[in-house]
Scaffold this active site. Structure first.
Site, PDB file in Angstrom:
ATOM      1  N   ASP A   1       0.934  -1.103   0.032  1.00 51.99           N
ATOM      2  CA  ASP A   1       0.214   0.150  -0.173  1.00 51.99           C
ATOM      3  C   ASP A   1       0.816   1.027  -0.005  1.00 51.99           C
ATOM      4  O   ASP A   1       1.730   1.431   1.089  1.00 51.99           O
ATOM      5  CB  ASP A   1      -0.997   0.126   1.153  1.00 51.99           C
ATOM      6  CG  ASP A   1      -1.885   1.187   1.296  1.00 51.99           C
ATOM      7  OD1 ASP A   1      -1.845   1.972   0.423  1.00 51.99           O
ATOM      8  OD2 ASP A   1      -2.800   1.141   2.131  1.00 51.99           O
TER       9      ASP A   1
ATOM     10  N   GLU B   1      -1.712  -1.224  -3.807  1.00 53.29           N
ATOM     11  CA  GLU B   1      -2.947  -0.432  -3.363  1.00 53.29           C
ATOM     12  C   GLU B   1      -2.340   1.059  -3.537  1.00 53.29           C
ATOM     13  O   GLU B   1      -1.373   1.255  -2.884  1.00 53.29           O
ATOM     14  CB  GLU B   1      -3.233  -0.762  -1.876  1.00 53.29           C
ATOM     15  CG  GLU B   1      -4.522  -0.168  -1.376  1.00 53.29           C
ATOM     16  CD  GLU B   1      -4.900  -0.577   0.245  1.00 53.29           C
ATOM     17  OE1 GLU B   1      -5.440   0.014   0.866  1.00 53.29           O
ATOM     18  OE2 GLU B   1      -4.653  -1.825   0.137  1.00 53.29           O
TER      19      GLU B   1
ATOM     20  N   GLU C   1     -10.470   3.605  -0.859  1.00 58.58           N
ATOM     21  CA  GLU C   1     -10.936   3.828   0.553  1.00 58.58           C
ATOM     22  C   GLU C   1     -11.451   5.074   0.776  1.00 58.58           C
ATOM     23  O   GLU C   1     -12.144   5.465   1.740  1.00 58.58           O
ATOM     24  CB  GLU C   1      -9.769   3.041   1.326  1.00 58.58           C
ATOM     25  CG  GLU C   1      -8.587   4.121   1.050  1.00 58.58           C
ATOM     26  CD  GLU C   1      -7.611   3.667   2.078  1.00 58.58           C
ATOM     27  OE1 GLU C   1      -6.950   4.737   2.885  1.00 58.58           O
ATOM     28  OE2 GLU C   1      -6.739   2.714   1.866  1.00 58.58           O
TER      29      GLU C   1
ATOM     30  N   HIS D   1     -12.210  -1.782   2.962  1.00 57.38           N
ATOM     31  CA  HIS D   1     -11.173  -0.982   3.825  1.00 57.38           C
ATOM     32  C   HIS D   1     -11.619  -0.902   5.428  1.00 57.38           C
ATOM     33  O   HIS D   1     -12.812  -0.761   5.569  1.00 57.38           O
ATOM     34  CB  HIS D   1     -10.862   0.420   3.287  1.00 57.38           C
ATOM     35  CG  HIS D   1      -9.961   1.171   4.047  1.00 57.38           C
ATOM     36  ND1 HIS D   1     -10.305   2.115   5.043  1.00 57.38           N
ATOM     37  CD2 HIS D   1      -8.620   1.092   4.121  1.00 57.38           C
ATOM     38  CE1 HIS D   1      -9.358   2.673   5.585  1.00 57.38           C
ATOM     39  NE2 HIS D   1      -8.395   2.319   5.141  1.00 57.38           N
TER      40      HIS D   1
END
Length: 358
Positions: free
Chosen positions: A177, A203, A229, A279
């Protein structure tokens, strides 16, 4: 009633785009009925007192759609109304004596695999050594997947991912991420460097609003791309899904408007053959709501590239997840049972509520 809660962090941590995080915060919604029931919700804020007085007080929890629609039509965005909608579902479940997932439909699962999410840079420790030690601890605790924060520079990111992959071997899935920390060129560059480490997804490589850039990254890499998210309104998810710019969609129930909007977003994603893995990086009420939601999310039969429908399990220090509820949630061998108690299945410890309240 709204409670703004703050929990201190013993050892600060950060991702590539934040400063040192020294506290965890949460907006807790408490709705009481005239019959004495209490519903709990969690979102990213609260509507104005005027809007609550006009569109929430005096209504039945079973009017949840009208309440949400009235709030939205009168200038309250989904981030602010999510906590109220979640609290209304908690009340409906308690009134009916059933968990929320039974009100939402036939449960698809009674337990869910979790992936360990965190792996931030922590203050005062060697970053690579800290992450490899944490990854080993997660693996030994039964987690079969984890997610590492990157975005600290191409060489640093590869060094971290290589060290973690070497430490845990090939039987644990690894995602990364970047928290939107890269520009387009560097995101593609780091993605190409990391392809050889067999990642589950990459991500938020760049700014979440740069959908054209996401499309180019997805075309350039063999990695799954994930995101969503930070989005809160349905039309934004329509752009994200319709543009085919992600392989994994990650809506947050505390931002999108609650359960009903979450269901609409899932239906949209499945119609386009896109995974939905919510998320979850918040307090214990958002966790409970996410678990109830996950009970109803199908493993989409039309997605050929199968990955589990995971729960994101925040491993970072957060007293608002671990110490606020009377019965906290704990994974066993990387799996969490979805609570079958009425409502969300979580009750707040009043003493802890006073301790964390600002």
């Amino acid at each position: 009633m709204s409670h703004h809660l703050v929990a201190p962090i013993e050892r600060p941590y950060r991702n590539c785009c934040s400063g040192w995080i020294q506290t965890r915060e949460m907006n807790l919604v408490e709705i009481r009925t005239d019959s004495g029931l209490v519903g709990w919700g969690e979102g990213d804020g609260m509507p104005s007192l005027e809007a609550i007085d006009k569109f929430v007080i005096g209504w039945s929890p079973f009017d949840f759609e009208m309440i949400s629609d009235n709030l939205t039509r009168n200038g309250c965005n989904r981030r602010l109304s999510s906590g109220i909608e979640i609290a209304l579902w908690d009340l409906m479940g308690k009134k009916c004596g059933v968990p929320v997932y039974e009100l939402l439909g036939v449960p698809r699962r009674k337990k869910v695999s979790a992936y360990a999410s965190g792996f931030f840079e922590r203050a005062g420790v060697d970053h690579v050594a800290d992450l490899t030690e944490t990854a080993n601890c997660c693996m030994n605790s039964g987690f079969d997947a984890l997610k590492i924060r990157i975005g600290f520079g191409l060489s640093q990111d590869e060094r971290v991912v290589e060290a973690v992959r070497t430490a845990i071997g090939s039987n644990v899935a690894v995602s990364v991420d970047a928290n939107t920390g890269y520009d387009l060129a560097n995101a593609i560059d780091v993605g190409k460097r990391l392809e050889k480490y067999d990642l589950m997804w990459f991500e938020e490589p760049i700014d979440s609003q740069n959908l054209e850039g996401y499309y180019k990254i997805r075309e350039a890499l063999s990695l799954r791309i994930s995101g969503g998210e930070s989005f809160s309104d349905f039309s934004s998810f329509g752009d994200l899904v319709g543009g085919r710019v992600v392989d994994v969609l990650q809506p947050d129930i505390g931002r999108v408007g609650g359960f009903m909007e979450g269901r609409r977003i899932c239906d949209l994603a499945f119609a386009h053959g896109i995974h939905v893995i919510p998320h979850m990086f918040g307090g214990v009420v958002r966790l409970a709501a996410t678990l109830q939601w996950l009970a109803t999310i199908p493993d989409d039969p039309f997605v050929e590239d199968k990955i589990p429908t995971y729960l994101e399990w925040d491993i970072m220090e957060n007293g608002l997840r671990t110490d606020l509820a009377i019965l906290p949630f704990k994974p066993e061998d990387g799996i969490l049972a979805i609570p079958d108690r009425p409502g969300l299945g979580v009750e707040i410890d009043e003493e802890a509520l006073r301790r964390f309240s600002v």
